[in-house]
Design a protein around this motif. Structure first.
Motif, short mmCIF file in Angstrom:
data_model
loop_
_atom_site.label_atom_id
_atom_site.label_comp_id
_atom_site.label_asym_id
_atom_site.label_seq_id
_atom_site.Cartn_x
_atom_site.Cartn_y
_atom_site.Cartn_z
N VAL A 125 32.40 14.25 -18.64
CA VAL A 125 31.91 14.81 -17.39
C VAL A 125 30.68 15.69 -17.59
CG1 VAL A 125 34.13 14.70 -16.20
CG2 VAL A 125 33.53 16.74 -17.52
N SER A 126 30.08 15.63 -18.76
CA SER A 126 28.94 16.51 -19.04
C SER A 126 27.77 16.26 -18.09
CB SER A 126 28.50 16.37 -20.50
OG SER A 126 28.13 15.04 -20.79
N GLU A 127 27.49 15.01 -17.76
CA GLU A 127 26.38 14.71 -16.85
C GLU A 127 26.66 15.29 -15.46
OE1 GLU A 127 24.27 10.80 -14.89
OE2 GLU A 127 24.98 10.65 -16.96
N TRP A 128 27.89 15.09 -14.95
CA TRP A 128 28.26 15.67 -13.66
C TRP A 128 28.16 17.20 -13.71
CZ3 TRP A 128 32.50 18.96 -13.37
CH2 TRP A 128 32.73 19.48 -12.10
N TYR A 129 28.69 17.81 -14.75
CA TYR A 129 28.69 19.26 -14.88
C TYR A 129 27.26 19.82 -14.90
CZ TYR A 129 29.93 23.91 -16.59
OH TYR A 129 30.08 25.26 -16.72
N ASN A 130 26.38 19.15 -15.64
CA ASN A 130 24.99 19.61 -15.72
C ASN A 130 24.23 19.43 -14.41
OD1 ASN A 130 25.13 20.53 -18.37
ND2 ASN A 130 24.75 18.48 -19.18
N ASN A 135 21.55 25.24 -14.51
CA ASN A 135 20.98 26.36 -15.25
C ASN A 135 22.08 27.36 -15.62
OD1 ASN A 135 18.31 25.37 -14.72
ND2 ASN A 135 18.52 26.19 -12.65
N VAL A 136 21.77 28.23 -16.56
CA VAL A 136 22.71 29.26 -16.99
C VAL A 136 23.12 30.16 -15.83
CG1 VAL A 136 23.02 31.25 -18.51
CG2 VAL A 136 21.85 29.22 -19.36
N SER A 148 33.13 18.61 -5.49
CA SER A 148 32.20 17.80 -6.26
C SER A 148 32.92 17.01 -7.36
CB SER A 148 31.11 18.68 -6.87
OG SER A 148 30.27 17.92 -7.70
N PHE A 149 33.86 17.69 -8.02
CA PHE A 149 34.62 17.06 -9.10
C PHE A 149 35.42 15.87 -8.58
CE2 PHE A 149 38.39 16.68 -11.83
CZ PHE A 149 37.79 16.57 -13.07
#
Length: 165
Positions: A125-130, A135-136, A148-149
């Protein structure tokens, strides 16, 4: 507690129970099911001690005969019909077949399927999370994050307000 119109019939020995598994190309009933082979395992945490944050997918296993369609990657809708009332089936769940192995004599098939949580647990899920937090210093509400998830995985959710939303 499950709210089902016929919940009292589950424990009665005289109740006729008919398993119904439907998929795009057909239906599996008690007639195709190998006797005593249907199992459904559900657990929040199968560890010896409760581990908070653990969430496990349900697994469905059964052996079927006279079904020649390869079920791998197919979605199965599983329900139970009590005393022949097809208008009020008890919905057991929806499962995706991950394994469909014919027996050595090719007369039966051993089927293993998991609920939607299996795909979620095993996804990157890294692409979705990013995208949702690029940004930080990015912020979203818990409700936005949750919506969203679930949307990312195509999971329907109830429209509710939770405490931390």
């Amino acid at each position: 507690m499950i709210d089902y119109i016929y919940k009292d019939l589950f424990t009665r020995s005289d109740t006729k129970k008919e398993l119904l598994i439907t998929f795009d190309e057909g239906t599996i009933t008690n007639h195709e099911m190998h006797q005593g082979s249907f199992t459904l395992e559900e657990s929040l945490c199968s560890e010896s001690s409760l581990v908070f944050g653990t969430c496990e997918s349900s697994v469905l296993k059964f052996k079927v005969h006279n079904i020649f369609t390869d079920l791998k990657n197919k979605w199965l809708d599983v329900s139970l019909i009590l005393n022949g009332d097809t208008s009020n089936p008890f919905q057991i769940g929806r499962f995706k077949v991950v394994s469909d192995i014919p027996t050595a004599d090719k007369k039966k098939r051993d089927v293993t399927a998991y609920d939607v949580l299996h795909d979620i647990i095993n996804s990157d899920v890294s692409e979705w999370y990013n995208k949702i937090l690029p940004n930080v210093d990015s912020t979203v509400t818990m409700k936005q994050f949750r919506n969203s998830f679930f949307s990312h995985f195509g999971v329907d959710e109830a429209d509710i307000e939770l405490v931390n939303d």
